[in-house]
Motif scaffolding. Structure first.
Motif, PDB file in Angstrom:
ATOM      1  N   VAL A  13     -30.265  10.640  30.327  1.00 52.35           N
ATOM      2  CA  VAL A  13     -29.102  11.539  29.480  1.00 52.35           C
ATOM      3  C   VAL A  13     -29.393  12.818  29.761  1.00 52.35           C
ATOM      4  O   VAL A  13     -28.609  13.621  29.755  1.00 52.35           O
ATOM      5  CB  VAL A  13     -28.890  11.211  28.028  1.00 52.35           C
ATOM      6  N   LEU A  14     -30.693  13.154  29.421  1.00 47.20           N
ATOM      7  CA  LEU A  14     -31.211  14.534  29.480  1.00 47.20           C
ATOM      8  C   LEU A  14     -31.023  15.147  31.014  1.00 47.20           C
ATOM      9  O   LEU A  14     -30.564  16.229  30.892  1.00 47.20           O
ATOM     10  CB  LEU A  14     -32.672  14.734  28.975  1.00 47.20           C
ATOM     11  N   TYR A  15     -31.237  14.404  31.698  1.00 50.74           N
ATOM     12  CA  TYR A  15     -31.027  14.971  33.117  1.00 50.74           C
ATOM     13  C   TYR A  15     -29.361  15.297  33.462  1.00 50.74           C
ATOM     14  O   TYR A  15     -29.213  16.390  33.971  1.00 50.74           O
ATOM     15  CB  TYR A  15     -31.514  13.963  34.246  1.00 50.74           C
ATOM     16  N   ARG A  16     -28.618  14.319  33.094  1.00 53.11           N
ATOM     17  CA  ARG A  16     -27.282  14.453  33.394  1.00 53.11           C
ATOM     18  C   ARG A  16     -26.617  15.498  32.421  1.00 53.11           C
ATOM     19  O   ARG A  16     -25.781  16.404  32.849  1.00 53.11           O
ATOM     20  CB  ARG A  16     -26.473  13.181  33.088  1.00 53.11           C
ATOM     21  N   ALA A  17     -27.099  15.559  31.311  1.00 55.66           N
ATOM     22  CA  ALA A  17     -26.773  16.855  30.288  1.00 55.66           C
ATOM     23  C   ALA A  17     -27.049  18.104  30.941  1.00 55.66           C
ATOM     24  O   ALA A  17     -26.322  19.073  31.012  1.00 55.66           O
ATOM     25  CB  ALA A  17     -27.375  16.731  28.730  1.00 55.66           C
ATOM     26  N   LEU A  18     -28.476  18.193  31.285  1.00 62.23           N
ATOM     27  CA  LEU A  18     -28.810  19.515  32.150  1.00 62.23           C
ATOM     28  C   LEU A  18     -28.023  19.819  33.203  1.00 62.23           C
ATOM     29  O   LEU A  18     -27.564  20.837  33.662  1.00 62.23           O
ATOM     30  CB  LEU A  18     -30.491  19.337  32.461  1.00 62.23           C
ATOM     31  N   TRP A  19     -27.812  18.836  34.015  1.00 66.54           N
ATOM     32  CA  TRP A  19     -26.957  18.795  35.524  1.00 66.54           C
ATOM     33  C   TRP A  19     -25.651  19.199  34.896  1.00 66.54           C
ATOM     34  O   TRP A  19     -25.055  20.182  35.704  1.00 66.54           O
ATOM     35  CB  TRP A  19     -27.024  17.597  36.039  1.00 66.54           C
ATOM     36  N   ARG A  20     -25.182  18.700  33.973  1.00 63.13           N
ATOM     37  CA  ARG A  20     -23.770  19.334  33.709  1.00 63.13           C
ATOM     38  C   ARG A  20     -23.793  20.737  33.248  1.00 63.13           C
ATOM     39  O   ARG A  20     -22.719  21.661  33.685  1.00 63.13           O
ATOM     40  CB  ARG A  20     -23.204  18.354  32.689  1.00 63.13           C
ATOM     41  N   TRP A  21     -24.746  21.030  32.273  1.00 52.42           N
ATOM     42  CA  TRP A  21     -24.787  22.461  32.079  1.00 52.42           C
ATOM     43  C   TRP A  21     -25.016  23.385  33.195  1.00 52.42           C
ATOM     44  O   TRP A  21     -24.336  24.471  33.473  1.00 52.42           O
ATOM     45  CB  TRP A  21     -25.662  22.691  30.793  1.00 52.42           C
ATOM     46  N   HIS A  22     -25.870  23.029  34.099  1.00 51.70           N
ATOM     47  CA  HIS A  22     -26.341  23.706  35.079  1.00 51.70           C
ATOM     48  C   HIS A  22     -25.090  24.002  35.939  1.00 51.70           C
ATOM     49  O   HIS A  22     -25.082  25.089  36.498  1.00 51.70           O
ATOM     50  CB  HIS A  22     -27.490  22.863  35.844  1.00 51.70           C
ATOM     51  N   PHE A  23     -24.066  22.956  36.329  1.00 50.82           N
ATOM     52  CA  PHE A  23     -23.015  22.862  37.094  1.00 50.82           C
ATOM     53  C   PHE A  23     -21.813  23.979  36.386  1.00 50.82           C
ATOM     54  O   PHE A  23     -21.773  24.821  37.346  1.00 50.82           O
ATOM     55  CB  PHE A  23     -22.463  21.564  37.177  1.00 50.82           C
ATOM     56  N   PHE A  24     -21.785  23.781  35.295  1.00 53.18           N
ATOM     57  CA  PHE A  24     -20.793  24.803  34.755  1.00 53.18           C
ATOM     58  C   PHE A  24     -21.138  26.270  34.762  1.00 53.18           C
ATOM     59  O   PHE A  24     -20.701  27.193  34.943  1.00 53.18           O
ATOM     60  CB  PHE A  24     -20.136  24.097  33.322  1.00 53.18           C
ATOM     61  N   ALA A  25     -22.690  26.431  34.246  1.00 58.09           N
ATOM     62  CA  ALA A  25     -23.059  27.841  34.183  1.00 58.09           C
ATOM     63  C   ALA A  25     -22.960  28.293  35.589  1.00 58.09           C
ATOM     64  O   ALA A  25     -22.670  29.654  35.761  1.00 58.09           O
ATOM     65  CB  ALA A  25     -24.381  27.587  33.571  1.00 58.09           C
ATOM     66  N   GLY A  26     -23.326  27.619  36.470  1.00 58.01           N
ATOM     67  CA  GLY A  26     -23.531  28.056  37.993  1.00 58.01           C
ATOM     68  C   GLY A  26     -22.225  28.533  38.245  1.00 58.01           C
ATOM     69  O   GLY A  26     -21.774  29.556  38.951  1.00 58.01           O
ATOM     70  N   LEU A  27     -21.195  27.618  38.239  1.00 54.83           N
ATOM     71  CA  LEU A  27     -19.635  28.097  38.586  1.00 54.83           C
ATOM     72  C   LEU A  27     -19.285  29.102  37.734  1.00 54.83           C
ATOM     73  O   LEU A  27     -18.729  30.320  38.777  1.00 54.83           O
ATOM     74  CB  LEU A  27     -18.694  27.078  38.382  1.00 54.83           C
ATOM     75  N   LEU A  28     -19.640  29.536  36.464  1.00 54.88           N
ATOM     76  CA  LEU A  28     -19.039  30.787  35.738  1.00 54.88           C
ATOM     77  C   LEU A  28     -19.667  31.908  36.166  1.00 54.88           C
ATOM     78  O   LEU A  28     -19.158  33.018  36.319  1.00 54.88           O
ATOM     79  CB  LEU A  28     -19.208  30.389  34.399  1.00 54.88           C
TER      80      LEU A  28
END
Length: 451
Positions: A13-28
């Motif tokens: 869960v931690l991995y996927r949550a960090l991945w999700r935040w990393h993804f959105f922050a990267g795009l923005l």
């Protein structure tokens, strides 16, 4: 559930949550990162670019004889371009022109370039301050977005904080966890998504330290974080030593408003006042002689007092940051009121000055600039590879954002990390809150659709 399986579930869960935040922050932040890298790469070579664009103004033929007196050069400049004298920059080298800064009758601030040997006026440019030319001034303002407005400047501050967090989360996502391939090598060909995944990961590993360094050394100049850092440094005696400015009366004008480039640790400190507000002002020739006798590094600039109780202020921010210096002289007697060098700053003040000097590619000459240029190119590659990787993995008609496992909540360690970093980087914290609101609203909509 055993401890091992429970830890594994939390880790997933931690991995996927960090991945999700990393993804959105990267795009923005992607457009802003590209802007910072491109403008930063250009500004690293501002002196060379300025010399190329304005060689006829900035460069002269060296002569064997002595240069003309500063007052003679100023008189020539004011004759060719009438106005009021604001400042004077002695020629920093035998092949360089002297610069006379004036305010014209129309209120426009210009720099008049004069041959220090012949007194010939070479031409005029709009006064761009430390940038050295109007085009470099534009590049500098784009780099910080200060010219766009308060909100844009805060966005850049948030982007700098997010770049630090993106580096930390990227390192967590990269961690091998027993995997051997694609860790420090790139697999496949550009046609394959795995190629872009590995390229993104390996590039991030190489430039991660540069990202953190550039972000943290840029933040002291930001509007909110930088101001708080300045206040804490001063209150702890680690920026500008308390009492340094208390020997003479001071004005309400901060140093950064009278010099082109003020040291970070003292840029908001008030400029001192002359001991009297009447008399015969000291001659510019004598002021220059005093500064040369004090050993001011070549390239210094003199700000001319504009009020009866004002002072002459000389400042220099050379490639060798150890020679950084600010000197104030009484307008009438020419007496040195303050003489501050790098050694007078507190620990954080000196660290900030060194950091900014390296950040700007000054401290170690051409090698400094080339290393930073390579790092900035790597950051661009990192951004582009991440974008291509996402584009290749996203489903048709969908965003392709990483999702959390069904029924799982965001792990407490991640929330604690988010809280700590949000407090340390307030602009990041505000953007996190906005993201959480959007996530919560999106989750609610999804729940209603599946009900």
């Amino acid at each position: 559930m055993s401890t091992t399986s429970r830890d594994g579930a939390i880790g997933s869960v931690l991995y996927r949550a960090l991945w999700r935040w990393h993804f959105f922050a990267g795009l923005l932040i992607l457009p802003f990162v590209l802007l910072l890298c491109v403008t930063g790469s250009i500004y690293l070579f501002k002196n060379s670019i300025n010399d190329g664009l304005h060689a006829e103004l900035r460069l002269v033929e060296p002569q064997s004889g002595p240069a003309l007196a500063p007052s003679t050069l100023v008189a020539a400049a004011l004759t060719a371009h009438p106005g009021s004298l604001r400042g004077y920059n002695p020629a920093p080298a035998p092949d360089r022109s002297a610069e006379v800064r004036i305010t014209g009758a129309d209120g426009v601030k210009d720099t008049v370039y004069v041959d220090p040997f012949s007194g010939k006026v070479l031409g005029t440019l709009w006064d761009a301050g430390a940038a050295g030319s109007p085009i470099m001034y534009t590049v500098r303002k784009l780099h910080s977005l200060k010219s766009v407005g308060w909100a844009a400047e805060r966005i850049i501050e948030g982007v700098a904080g997010w770049m630090v967090l993106m580096t930390a989360s990227g390192l967590y996502l990269w961690w091998p966890r027993g995997r051997k391939s694609g860790v420090v090598s790139v697999r496949g060909t550009p046609a394959k998504r795995v190629f872009w995944r590995d390229l993104h990961a390996v590039t991030g590993l190489v430039v991660g330290a540069f990202i953190v360094f550039l972000a943290m050394t840029g933040l002291p100049w930001s509007g909110y974080w930088g101001k708080k850092f300045y206040d804490y440094s001063y209150s702890l005696g680690l920026g500008m030593p308390d009492g340094y400015w208390s020997k003479y009366p001071v004005s309400t004008v901060p140093l950064k408003e009278v010099v082109d480039r003020a040291p970070w640790a003292i840029e908001n400190q008030p400029v001192p006042l002359s001991r009297s507000a009447a008399g015969v002002p000291a001659k510019l020739d004598d002021v220059v002689r005093t500064l040369d006798r004090l050993g001011m590094a070549p390239g210094y600039a003199i700000s001319i007092p504009t009020k009866p109780d004002g002072v002459f202020t000389a400042s220099v921010y050379p490639d060798d940051i150890r020679q950084e210096r600010v000197v104030h002289l009484d307008q009438y007697s020419g007496e040195v009121l303050y003489d501050m060098g790098l050694q007078d700053l507190g620990l954080l003040g000196r660290a900030a000055e060194w950091g900014v000097s390296i950040h700007m590619g000054q401290a170690f000459g051409l090698a400094n600039r080339l290393v930073l240029l390579a790092a900035l190119a790597g950051i661009v590659l990192l951004a582009v590879s991440g974008c291509v990787m996402w584009w290749k993995r996203r489903p048709a008609g969908g965003l392709g954002a990483p999702t959390l496992p069904e029924g799982k909540t965001v792990p407490v360690p991640l929330l604690a990390f988010a809280l700590a970093t949000g407090l340390f980087f307030p602009m990041v914290g505000l953007s996190m809150l906005a993201f959480l609101v959007i996530e919560g609203a999106s989750y609610g909509v999804r729940s209603l659709r599946t009900a």
